[in-house]
Design a protein around this motif. Structure first.
Motif, PDB file in Angstrom:
ATOM      1  N   ASN A   1      49.907  33.509  43.090  1.00  0.00           N
ATOM      2  CA  ASN A   1      48.490  33.843  43.011  1.00  0.00           C
ATOM      3  C   ASN A   1      48.088  34.649  44.238  1.00  0.00           C
ATOM      4  O   ASN A   1      48.483  34.320  45.363  1.00  0.00           O
ATOM      5  CB  ASN A   1      47.641  32.566  42.950  1.00  0.00           C
ATOM      6  CG  ASN A   1      47.957  31.727  41.731  1.00  0.00           C
ATOM      7  OD1 ASN A   1      47.860  32.199  40.610  1.00  0.00           O
ATOM      8  ND2 ASN A   1      48.334  30.468  41.954  1.00  0.00           N
ATOM      9  N   THR A   2      47.294  35.673  44.016  1.00  0.00           N
ATOM     10  CA  THR A   2      46.885  36.561  45.102  1.00  0.00           C
ATOM     11  C   THR A   2      45.386  36.805  45.042  1.00  0.00           C
ATOM     12  O   THR A   2      44.824  37.001  43.961  1.00  0.00           O
ATOM     13  CB  THR A   2      47.620  37.908  45.013  1.00  0.00           C
ATOM     14  OG1 THR A   2      49.035  37.682  44.980  1.00  0.00           O
ATOM     15  CG2 THR A   2      47.297  38.802  46.204  1.00  0.00           C
ATOM     16  N   LEU A   3      44.735  36.800  46.216  1.00  0.00           N
ATOM     17  CA  LEU A   3      43.310  37.095  46.301  1.00  0.00           C
ATOM     18  C   LEU A   3      43.095  38.203  47.319  1.00  0.00           C
ATOM     19  O   LEU A   3      43.435  38.056  48.501  1.00  0.00           O
ATOM     20  CB  LEU A   3      42.529  35.844  46.714  1.00  0.00           C
ATOM     21  CG  LEU A   3      41.032  36.029  46.935  1.00  0.00           C
ATOM     22  CD1 LEU A   3      40.324  36.387  45.636  1.00  0.00           C
ATOM     23  CD2 LEU A   3      40.411  34.774  47.554  1.00  0.00           C
TER      24      LEU A   3
ATOM     25  N   LYS B   1      39.758  42.915  38.632  1.00  0.00           N
ATOM     26  CA  LYS B   1      38.763  43.241  39.654  1.00  0.00           C
ATOM     27  C   LYS B   1      37.365  43.066  39.082  1.00  0.00           C
ATOM     28  O   LYS B   1      37.034  43.626  38.045  1.00  0.00           O
ATOM     29  CB  LYS B   1      38.935  44.682  40.144  1.00  0.00           C
ATOM     30  CG  LYS B   1      37.934  45.058  41.239  1.00  0.00           C
ATOM     31  CD  LYS B   1      38.159  46.466  41.747  1.00  0.00           C
ATOM     32  CE  LYS B   1      37.162  46.796  42.852  1.00  0.00           C
ATOM     33  NZ  LYS B   1      37.330  48.180  43.361  1.00  0.00           N
ATOM     34  N   LYS B   2      36.574  42.280  39.774  1.00  0.00           N
ATOM     35  CA  LYS B   2      35.167  42.075  39.411  1.00  0.00           C
ATOM     36  C   LYS B   2      34.345  42.180  40.684  1.00  0.00           C
ATOM     37  O   LYS B   2      34.542  41.386  41.609  1.00  0.00           O
ATOM     38  CB  LYS B   2      34.968  40.722  38.737  1.00  0.00           C
ATOM     39  CG  LYS B   2      33.551  40.481  38.223  1.00  0.00           C
ATOM     40  CD  LYS B   2      33.485  39.147  37.491  1.00  0.00           C
ATOM     41  CE  LYS B   2      32.062  38.799  37.073  1.00  0.00           C
ATOM     42  NZ  LYS B   2      31.531  39.736  36.062  1.00  0.00           N
ATOM     43  N   ASP B   3      33.471  43.159  40.735  1.00  0.00           N
ATOM     44  CA  ASP B   3      32.720  43.461  41.957  1.00  0.00           C
ATOM     45  C   ASP B   3      33.716  43.775  43.084  1.00  0.00           C
ATOM     46  O   ASP B   3      34.542  44.655  42.932  1.00  0.00           O
ATOM     47  CB  ASP B   3      31.777  42.307  42.304  1.00  0.00           C
ATOM     48  CG  ASP B   3      30.746  42.064  41.203  1.00  0.00           C
ATOM     49  OD1 ASP B   3      30.255  43.047  40.616  1.00  0.00           O
ATOM     50  OD2 ASP B   3      30.437  40.889  40.935  1.00  0.00           O
ATOM     51  N   THR B   4      33.700  43.008  44.158  1.00  0.00           N
ATOM     52  CA  THR B   4      34.614  43.284  45.281  1.00  0.00           C
ATOM     53  C   THR B   4      35.801  42.326  45.318  1.00  0.00           C
ATOM     54  O   THR B   4      36.602  42.364  46.249  1.00  0.00           O
ATOM     55  CB  THR B   4      33.850  43.182  46.618  1.00  0.00           C
ATOM     56  OG1 THR B   4      33.316  41.863  46.763  1.00  0.00           O
ATOM     57  CG2 THR B   4      32.714  44.206  46.662  1.00  0.00           C
ATOM     58  N   VAL B   5      35.915  41.468  44.314  1.00  0.00           N
ATOM     59  CA  VAL B   5      36.975  40.457  44.304  1.00  0.00           C
ATOM     60  C   VAL B   5      38.119  40.901  43.403  1.00  0.00           C
ATOM     61  O   VAL B   5      37.906  41.246  42.236  1.00  0.00           O
ATOM     62  CB  VAL B   5      36.425  39.097  43.829  1.00  0.00           C
ATOM     63  CG1 VAL B   5      37.549  38.059  43.769  1.00  0.00           C
ATOM     64  CG2 VAL B   5      35.302  38.620  44.733  1.00  0.00           C
ATOM     65  N   VAL B   6      39.334  40.871  43.963  1.00  0.00           N
ATOM     66  CA  VAL B   6      40.530  41.241  43.203  1.00  0.00           C
ATOM     67  C   VAL B   6      41.467  40.042  43.162  1.00  0.00           C
ATOM     68  O   VAL B   6      41.902  39.532  44.201  1.00  0.00           O
ATOM     69  CB  VAL B   6      41.265  42.444  43.833  1.00  0.00           C
ATOM     70  CG1 VAL B   6      42.515  42.784  43.026  1.00  0.00           C
ATOM     71  CG2 VAL B   6      40.340  43.653  43.922  1.00  0.00           C
ATOM     72  N   THR B   7      41.760  39.566  41.974  1.00  0.00           N
ATOM     73  CA  THR B   7      42.683  38.445  41.809  1.00  0.00           C
ATOM     74  C   THR B   7      43.922  38.917  41.062  1.00  0.00           C
ATOM     75  O   THR B   7      43.848  39.784  40.190  1.00  0.00           O
ATOM     76  CB  THR B   7      42.034  37.287  41.022  1.00  0.00           C
ATOM     77  OG1 THR B   7      41.536  37.783  39.777  1.00  0.00           O
ATOM     78  CG2 THR B   7      40.891  36.679  41.810  1.00  0.00           C
ATOM     79  N   GLU B   8      45.077  38.330  41.409  1.00  0.00           N
ATOM     80  CA  GLU B   8      46.340  38.681  40.751  1.00  0.00           C
ATOM     81  C   GLU B   8      47.096  37.401  40.395  1.00  0.00           C
ATOM     82  O   GLU B   8      47.143  36.446  41.178  1.00  0.00           O
ATOM     83  CB  GLU B   8      47.206  39.543  41.672  1.00  0.00           C
ATOM     84  CG  GLU B   8      46.586  40.889  42.015  1.00  0.00           C
ATOM     85  CD  GLU B   8      47.400  41.636  43.063  1.00  0.00           C
ATOM     86  OE1 GLU B   8      48.499  42.115  42.734  1.00  0.00           O
ATOM     87  OE2 GLU B   8      46.922  41.722  44.215  1.00  0.00           O
TER      88      GLU B   8
ATOM     89  N   ARG C   1      34.502  43.254  34.262  1.00  0.00           N
ATOM     90  CA  ARG C   1      35.769  42.876  34.880  1.00  0.00           C
ATOM     91  C   ARG C   1      36.837  43.813  34.343  1.00  0.00           C
ATOM     92  O   ARG C   1      37.028  43.922  33.126  1.00  0.00           O
ATOM     93  CB  ARG C   1      36.144  41.430  34.550  1.00  0.00           C
ATOM     94  CG  ARG C   1      37.398  40.970  35.317  1.00  0.00           C
ATOM     95  CD  ARG C   1      37.748  39.541  35.005  1.00  0.00           C
ATOM     96  NE  ARG C   1      38.319  39.410  33.670  1.00  0.00           N
ATOM     97  CZ  ARG C   1      38.605  38.240  33.109  1.00  0.00           C
ATOM     98  NH1 ARG C   1      38.333  37.108  33.736  1.00  0.00           N
ATOM     99  NH2 ARG C   1      39.132  38.196  31.896  1.00  0.00           N
ATOM    100  N   ASN C   2      37.524  44.502  35.242  1.00  0.00           N
ATOM    101  CA  ASN C   2      38.561  45.452  34.863  1.00  0.00           C
ATOM    102  C   ASN C   2      39.930  44.853  35.164  1.00  0.00           C
ATOM    103  O   ASN C   2      40.198  44.449  36.302  1.00  0.00           O
ATOM    104  CB  ASN C   2      38.381  46.768  35.627  1.00  0.00           C
ATOM    105  CG  ASN C   2      37.061  47.446  35.288  1.00  0.00           C
ATOM    106  OD1 ASN C   2      36.813  47.791  34.134  1.00  0.00           O
ATOM    107  ND2 ASN C   2      36.196  47.625  36.281  1.00  0.00           N
ATOM    108  N   SER C   3      40.774  44.800  34.135  1.00  0.00           N
ATOM    109  CA  SER C   3      42.066  44.121  34.275  1.00  0.00           C
ATOM    110  C   SER C   3      43.226  45.052  33.948  1.00  0.00           C
ATOM    111  O   SER C   3      43.150  45.851  33.010  1.00  0.00           O
ATOM    112  CB  SER C   3      42.133  42.904  33.344  1.00  0.00           C
ATOM    113  OG  SER C   3      41.121  41.973  33.653  1.00  0.00           O
ATOM    114  N   LYS C   4      44.276  44.900  34.730  1.00  0.00           N
ATOM    115  CA  LYS C   4      45.563  45.535  34.430  1.00  0.00           C
ATOM    116  C   LYS C   4      46.513  44.424  33.995  1.00  0.00           C
ATOM    117  O   LYS C   4      46.695  43.436  34.710  1.00  0.00           O
ATOM    118  CB  LYS C   4      46.116  46.235  35.673  1.00  0.00           C
ATOM    119  CG  LYS C   4      47.508  46.803  35.496  1.00  0.00           C
ATOM    120  CD  LYS C   4      48.037  47.396  36.807  1.00  0.00           C
ATOM    121  CE  LYS C   4      49.469  47.907  36.659  1.00  0.00           C
ATOM    122  NZ  LYS C   4      50.001  48.441  37.947  1.00  0.00           N
TER     123      LYS C   4
END
Length: 239
Positions: free
Chosen positions: A95-97, A78-85, A60-63
Motif C-alpha cells: 500500500n502506498t500513500l 487520485k482524488k484531489d491531492t491524495v494519491v493511493t496505490e 476520482r481518476n484511477s489507473k
C-alpha cells in the motif's frame, strides 16, 4: 400506425419465441462471443483508466492494471491531492500513500489502506471489467431459464445468476441486447437469511458505449442507481 403496431408486435413475439428456446448458458456463450470474440480474457494483461464521477464530490481518476497470467493487480487512484496505490502480486500486497510506503497504522487507518482493501479492489475491478466472461468462473450458477424483460423502455433477454454460498449471496440479473447479445444492464439484489430477495435492496447499472481493450469490448460508461428509488449513485467512465 397500424403497420408500425403490427411490426412492433412481430418483433416482440420474435424475441419472446427466441427467449423461450435458448438456455441461459447458451445466451451467456453468445454474449461472451460478442464481447470477447478472440478469447482474450483468459490471458488478459492490460492497463486502462477509469474516471469515477459522484454527486457533490470531486472526481476520482484511477489507473488499473490487471495481469491474469501473473496474478498481478495494480491500482493507482487520485482524488484531489491524495494519491493511493494498491499493488497485489499473488499473495503479496503493498500500500502506498502519496509515494510513501512507510506508513504508520494511524495513517493506514485514516486513509482506509490495507491489504484486505487491496484484495477487495482486485476482485471488484477484475469482476466488473471481466464481465460477462467472469460468469464462467467456478461457483457461478446460471439459471437455464431466459426471461424477456423490458427495462427503461428497451427489450432484453435476461439471465439470473446466483453463486455458491462460499462465493456470495447476492442475486444478479444480466440484460442482453436480443440482436447483438451485448451486455447493456446488470442488476443485483441482497438476500435475507432464508435466501429470499430483498426487493428494496441492491443496485442496477446502465452500460452505454464501448471501448476495446486488448481485443475485448468493454462498456465505456457505467451509471449506478439504487433499485429502491432510482437514486443516482455515480458513473464510471473508461478512458
Amino acid at each position: 400506425m397500424k403497420t408500425l403496431f403490427t411490426t412492433s408486435l412481430f418483433l416482440l413475439f420474435g424475441i419472446m419465441s427466441f427467449g423461450q428456446q435458448i438456455k441461459g448458458s447458451e445466451l451467456l456463450d453468445k454474449a461472451i462471443k460478442y464481447h470477447d470474440p478472440q478469447h482474450k480474457w483468459e490471458t488478459f494483461n492490460g492497463t486502462f483508466h477509469v474516471t469515477m464521477e459522484t454527486p457533490n464530490s470531486s472526481n476520482r481518476n484511477s489507473k488499473i492494471s490487471i495481469n491474469l497470467p501473473e496474478e498481478h493487480f495494480y491500482l493507482k487512484a487520485k482524488k484531489d491531492t491524495v494519491v493511493t496505490e494498491y499493488d497485489v502480486k499473488k499473495e503479496a500486497c503493498t500500500n502506498t500513500l502519496n509515494g510513501n510506503t512507510d506508513l504508520s497504522n494511524q495513517v493506514l487507518k485514516a486513509h482506509n489502506l490495507s491489504c484486505e482493501r487491496a484484495y477487495l479492489y482486485k476482485n471488484y475491478y477484475t469482476y466488473l471489467y471481466g464481465l460477462p466472461m467472469k460468469l464462467k468462473d467456478e461457483g457461478t450458477i446460471i439459471n437455464d431459464v431466459v426471461e424477456q424483460k423490458s427495462f427503461k423502455g428497451k427489450a432484453y433477454l435476461v439471465i439470473q445468476v446466483t453463486y455458491d454460498v462460499s462465493v456470495g449471496k447476492d442475486v444478479w440479473h444480466f440484460y442482453f441486447n436480443p440482436k447483438t447479445y451485448a451486455m447493456e444492464v446488470y442488476q443485483f439484489y441482497k438476500t435475507d437469511d432464508k435466501g429470499s430477495i430483498k426487493k428494496d435492496s441492491g443496485e442496477y447499472i446502465l452500460l452505454t458505449d464501448e471501448e476495446i481493450v486488448n481485443g475485448i469490448k468493454m462498456p465505456k460508461t457505467r451509471a449506478w442507481f439504487y433499485n429502491k428509488d432510482d437514486a443516482y449513485l455515480g458513473t464510471d467512465i473508461l478512458n
